[in-house]
Design a protein around this motif. Structure first.
Motif, PDB file in Angstrom:
ATOM      1  N   PHE A  62      59.183  39.286  47.257  1.00 45.98           N
ATOM      2  CA  PHE A  62      58.386  38.870  46.097  1.00 45.98           C
ATOM      3  C   PHE A  62      57.084  38.206  46.566  1.00 45.98           C
ATOM      4  N   VAL A  63      57.211  37.304  47.538  1.00 43.49           N
ATOM      5  CA  VAL A  63      56.030  36.620  48.084  1.00 43.49           C
ATOM      6  C   VAL A  63      55.083  37.643  48.719  1.00 43.49           C
ATOM      7  N   LEU A  64      55.681  38.611  49.429  1.00 38.06           N
ATOM      8  CA  LEU A  64      54.872  39.606  50.122  1.00 38.06           C
ATOM      9  C   LEU A  64      54.043  40.430  49.130  1.00 38.06           C
ATOM     10  N   VAL A  65      54.686  40.844  48.029  1.00 40.55           N
ATOM     11  CA  VAL A  65      53.961  41.619  47.009  1.00 40.55           C
ATOM     12  C   VAL A  65      52.824  40.769  46.442  1.00 40.55           C
ATOM     13  N   GLY A  66      53.108  39.473  46.232  1.00 42.95           N
ATOM     14  CA  GLY A  66      52.061  38.573  45.762  1.00 42.95           C
ATOM     15  C   GLY A  66      50.887  38.512  46.730  1.00 42.95           C
ATOM     16  N   MET A  67      51.211  38.551  48.038  1.00 41.17           N
ATOM     17  CA  MET A  67      50.152  38.479  49.046  1.00 41.17           C
ATOM     18  C   MET A  67      49.240  39.705  49.001  1.00 41.17           C
ATOM     19  N   VAL A  68      49.800  40.842  48.555  1.00 39.78           N
ATOM     20  CA  VAL A  68      48.959  42.038  48.405  1.00 39.78           C
ATOM     21  C   VAL A  68      47.856  41.733  47.390  1.00 39.78           C
ATOM     22  N   GLY A  69      48.247  41.043  46.301  1.00 35.23           N
ATOM     23  CA  GLY A  69      47.248  40.629  45.315  1.00 35.23           C
ATOM     24  C   GLY A  69      46.216  39.706  45.952  1.00 35.23           C
ATOM     25  N   GLY A  70      46.695  38.778  46.776  1.00 37.90           N
ATOM     26  CA  GLY A  70      45.774  37.859  47.449  1.00 37.90           C
ATOM     27  C   GLY A  70      44.811  38.601  48.359  1.00 37.90           C
ATOM     28  N   ALA A  71      45.350  39.600  49.074  1.00 40.41           N
ATOM     29  CA  ALA A  71      44.498  40.385  49.972  1.00 40.41           C
ATOM     30  C   ALA A  71      43.427  41.126  49.165  1.00 40.41           C
ATOM     31  N   ALA A  72      43.836  41.650  47.991  1.00 35.91           N
ATOM     32  CA  ALA A  72      42.871  42.357  47.142  1.00 35.91           C
ATOM     33  C   ALA A  72      41.756  41.397  46.719  1.00 35.91           C
ATOM     34  N   VAL A  73      42.128  40.175  46.343  1.00 37.67           N
ATOM     35  CA  VAL A  73      41.135  39.179  45.926  1.00 37.67           C
ATOM     36  C   VAL A  73      40.111  38.957  47.040  1.00 37.67           C
ATOM     37  N   LEU A  74      40.624  38.804  48.271  1.00 36.28           N
ATOM     38  CA  LEU A  74      39.727  38.506  49.395  1.00 36.28           C
ATOM     39  C   LEU A  74      38.871  39.702  49.785  1.00 36.28           C
ATOM     40  N   SER A  75      39.304  40.913  49.376  1.00 33.55           N
ATOM     41  CA  SER A  75      38.555  42.111  49.779  1.00 33.55           C
ATOM     42  C   SER A  75      37.432  42.435  48.798  1.00 33.55           C
ATOM     43  N   ARG A  76      37.368  41.757  47.645  1.00 38.22           N
ATOM     44  CA  ARG A  76      36.367  42.125  46.645  1.00 38.22           C
ATOM     45  C   ARG A  76      34.988  41.583  47.014  1.00 38.22           C
ATOM     46  N   PRO A  77      33.922  42.281  46.548  1.00 36.11           N
ATOM     47  CA  PRO A  77      32.565  41.815  46.860  1.00 36.11           C
ATOM     48  C   PRO A  77      32.359  40.379  46.390  1.00 36.11           C
ATOM     49  N   GLY A  78      31.703  39.598  47.237  1.00 38.99           N
ATOM     50  CA  GLY A  78      31.361  38.226  46.869  1.00 38.99           C
ATOM     51  C   GLY A  78      32.512  37.253  46.984  1.00 38.99           C
ATOM     52  N   ALA A  79      33.655  37.692  47.555  1.00 38.27           N
ATOM     53  CA  ALA A  79      34.834  36.826  47.608  1.00 38.27           C
ATOM     54  C   ALA A  79      34.600  35.641  48.535  1.00 38.27           C
ATOM     55  N   ALA A  80      35.075  34.460  48.113  1.00 34.42           N
ATOM     56  CA  ALA A  80      35.097  33.278  48.966  1.00 34.42           C
ATOM     57  C   ALA A  80      36.560  32.993  49.281  1.00 34.42           C
ATOM     58  N   PRO A  81      36.838  32.382  50.455  1.00 37.19           N
ATOM     59  CA  PRO A  81      38.235  32.125  50.836  1.00 37.19           C
ATOM     60  C   PRO A  81      39.022  31.393  49.745  1.00 37.19           C
ATOM     61  N   LEU A  82      38.373  30.448  49.058  1.00 39.41           N
ATOM     62  CA  LEU A  82      39.082  29.663  48.048  1.00 39.41           C
ATOM     63  C   LEU A  82      39.499  30.502  46.840  1.00 39.41           C
ATOM     64  N   ASP A  83      38.897  31.684  46.679  1.00 45.00           N
ATOM     65  CA  ASP A  83      39.238  32.549  45.532  1.00 45.00           C
ATOM     66  C   ASP A  83      40.710  32.946  45.529  1.00 45.00           C
ATOM     67  N   VAL A  84      41.360  32.803  46.686  1.00 50.07           N
ATOM     68  CA  VAL A  84      42.747  33.243  46.779  1.00 50.07           C
ATOM     69  C   VAL A  84      43.707  32.174  46.240  1.00 50.07           C
ATOM     70  N   VAL A  85      43.191  30.960  46.023  1.00 47.34           N
ATOM     71  CA  VAL A  85      44.064  29.844  45.590  1.00 47.34           C
ATOM     72  C   VAL A  85      44.823  30.152  44.282  1.00 47.34           C
ATOM     73  N   PRO A  86      44.155  30.662  43.227  1.00 45.60           N
ATOM     74  CA  PRO A  86      44.921  30.953  42.006  1.00 45.60           C
ATOM     75  C   PRO A  86      46.098  31.889  42.264  1.00 45.60           C
ATOM     76  N   THR A  87      45.899  32.898  43.090  1.00 47.16           N
ATOM     77  CA  THR A  87      46.988  33.832  43.382  1.00 47.16           C
ATOM     78  C   THR A  87      48.120  33.122  44.122  1.00 47.16           C
ATOM     79  N   LEU A  88      47.753  32.278  45.113  1.00 49.02           N
ATOM     80  CA  LEU A  88      48.784  31.564  45.870  1.00 49.02           C
ATOM     81  C   LEU A  88      49.602  30.662  44.954  1.00 49.02           C
ATOM     82  N   VAL A  89      48.920  29.919  44.093  1.00 47.17           N
ATOM     83  CA  VAL A  89      49.626  29.025  43.169  1.00 47.17           C
ATOM     84  C   VAL A  89      50.551  29.851  42.263  1.00 47.17           C
ATOM     85  N   GLY A  90      50.017  30.971  41.769  1.00 49.04           N
ATOM     86  CA  GLY A  90      50.826  31.832  40.909  1.00 49.04           C
ATOM     87  C   GLY A  90      52.075  32.331  41.622  1.00 49.04           C
TER      88      GLY A  90
END
Ligand SMILES: Nc1nc2c(c(=O)[nH]1)N[C@H]1C(S)=C(S)[C@@H](COP(=O)(O)O)O[C@H]1N2
Ligand SMILES: [Mo]
Length: 518
Positions: free
Chosen positions: A104-132
């Motif tokens: 379950f955590v691993l699938v969530g991390m795929v979402g996090g990876a997608a967030v970080l791969s988008r144009p203009g992404a900042a490292p902190l952008d992944v925080v909402p996904t991690l909390v979720g």
């Protein structure tokens, strides 16, 4: 008491919903408070990453099937797929807690990876996904732990003292799922409102164009159901890869000219408005438009000619292409020639007298007569990179679409509608034809494979725009009939009869409509 497997699956779905609800709500705050320019929303990030990897046949099929509702269809498809994955994870976690939760955590991390791969992404952008993901994982383990043993548990112990009954578990999981979905909806709504408010806060006063165009009365038609000469902004087709319309603050917007130039230039919104603007009538067409389709629209655009900006930067002789880039990193590769010749290729700021609607590129976009949108009409444009076709390519080229996209001559029957039931006698047939930057010199209509008749052409105030036509069918007799149309451009070339699909460089074929007369 053991519990049915369906409940395990529901626990997984509830955990997924909580994950996304929390992540999407937080992502909205990220966008609003932290002014994040990336895509902190895991849903939009995964959707965007998916769109970027869509093969041409799938894109073709999606546009043909869903038209401009393709984004809605993607959302529904993603929701179904996610629910299925979460249900499976629920089943797995009920049998084997450790591996289930880890996956379950691993699938969530795929979402996090997608967030970080988008144009203009900042490292902190992944925080909402991690909390979720944390919240979702906790929910899954809590539901399974308090919900009593599942049929697969080896020790079939009764629910503990604080354990939930089967009904209690169903209620909890159902309520958590509903809460999660609510969070997703609220998150989407919140971030949309926040962006809209920020962009709309600036009042826009457009400069008066030094060259204005007007539409003569003779270009438009009063036939019911006939396309209006100018397509109203609200009805103009919309095609782009943006899952959420970019909301660009004009105060922060810049357009840079880079690459093979004497001097790189950067202009602001104020600079752009201070230039001499012109107006032009230009019909935009999507390369994905099918024969007879509606991914085409005509507008009066206002803007500053691209050639003047390029001249200011000084284009180097070896250049042959301009790669225009949008705020969301989409690109189009346009032949340098069509941007520097005397046609009205514009950095457009207004559409039919209004500032560009956000969906159509506010604050500025490119409009280039004669080319399909995918190689020219960059919305939310922020950069013009002067380059070469052998060094760069636009977004759709590596995805199976031609590098060059001149618009093919086309014609469409607007009325009668397909399947219309008509009275015998005189029937008005009417439609549009386009051959941007060449002009339309003839349109012909045919009934049931018989001789071709010349349609009446309405006025053509611009060769860069479509032309309306109409023809009176003098003697429609009772029965089923097929009407066909074909156009000839002003160079004398006839519209291609051979049917071809949109990929790789635009559909061909003559549009036909079946009607029944009684
Ligand atoms: N930024 C951006 N601009 C874009 C696109 C896109 O995906 N992103 N799509 C292009 C395509 S394929 C077309 S047909 C036109 C459509 O413009 P419209 O939505 O204003 O009708 O925009 C073009 N500009
Ligand atoms: Mo397009």
């Amino acid at each position: 008491m053991t519990r049915p497997r369906l409940l395990d699956a529901l626990c997984g779905v509830a955990a997924g919903a909580v994950t996304l609800g929390a992540a999407e709500l937080l992502a909205a705050l990220w966008t609003q408070w932290l002014g994040s320019v990336g895509t902190p929303s895991p849903l939009l990030a995964v959707g965007g990453a998916f769109v970027d990897r869509t093969p041409p046949w799938l894109k073709d099929w999606a546009v043909a099937t869903f038209g401009t509702a393709d984004k809605l269809a993607l959302g529904v498809g993603m929701a179904l797929a996610l629910a299925l994955v979460c249900a499976l994870l629920g089943l797995l976690a009920a049998r084997r807690r450790g591996p289930g939760l880890s996956l379950f955590v691993l699938v969530g991390m795929v979402g996090g990876a997608a967030v970080l791969s988008r144009p203009g992404a900042a490292p902190l952008d992944v925080v909402p996904t991690l909390v979720g993901v944390l919240a979702g994982t906790w929910v899954l383990s809590w539901l399974l732990a308090t919900g009593g043993p599942s049929p697969r548990d080896t020790a079939s112990s009764p629910a503990g003292p604080d354990g939930l009954s089967r009904r209690g578990l169903l209620t909890s999981a159902g309520a958590l799922t509903a809460l999660g979905v609510l969070g997703v909806v609220a998150g989407q709504a919140l971030s949309g409102v926040a962006r809209g408010a920020r962009a709309a806060a600036r009042a826009i006063t457009l400069p008066v164009p030094t060259r204005k165009v007007s539409v003569p009365a003779g270009a438009a038609s009063d036939v019911a159901g006939h396309s209006p000469y100018l397509t109203p902004n609200a009805e103009f087709y919309r095609i782009d890869t943006a899952l959420r319309v970019p909301r660009v603050d004009p105060a922060e917007w810049r357009l840079r000219v880079t690459g093979l130039v004497e001097r790189e230039i950067e202009i602001s919104w104020e600079d752009l408005l201070a230039e001499e603007h012109v107006e032009a009538l230009v019909t935009l067409t999507c390369v994905s438009n099918e024969v007879g389709g509606d991914l085409v629209g005509n507008a009066r655009w206002q803007g500053w000619p691209v050639r003047e900006l390029l001249a200011r930067a000084g284009v180097r002789p070896e250049a042959d292409m301009v790669l225009s880039r949008s705020v969301d990193a989409w690109t189009a590769g346009t032949p340098l020639e069509v941007l520097t010749d005397d046609r009205d290729a514009l950095i457009a700021v207004a559409m039919n007298g209004e500032p560009l609607p956000p969906e159509h590129g506010f604050p500025a976009r490119l409009v280039v007569p004669g080319l399909y949108g995918y190689v020219s009409a960059t919305k939310w444009v922020t950069e013009l990179k002067v380059t070469r076709f052998d060094a760069d390519e636009g977004y759709w080229t590596p995805r199976g679409w031609s590098a060059l996209g001149p618009v093919k001559t086309a014609s469409r029957i607007d009325v009668p509608r397909p399947g219309a039931a008509l009275g015998a006698g005189e029937v008005v047939v009417a439609g549009v034809a386009w051959a941007q930057h060449r002009g339309v010199s003839a349109v012909e209509v045919q009934v049931d494979g018989g001789p071709w008749s010349r349609a009446e052409l309405l006025e053509e105030p611009s060769v860069d725009a479509w032309r309306l036509w109409r023809w009176t069918w003098p003697d429609a007799a009772p029965g089923e009939h097929v009407l066909r149309v074909r156009a000839t451009d002003a160079t004398g070339a006839q519209q291609v009869e051979q049917p071809a699909p949109p990929a790789p460089d635009g559909a061909t074929g003559w549009h036909q409509v079946r009607v029944s007369v009684s």
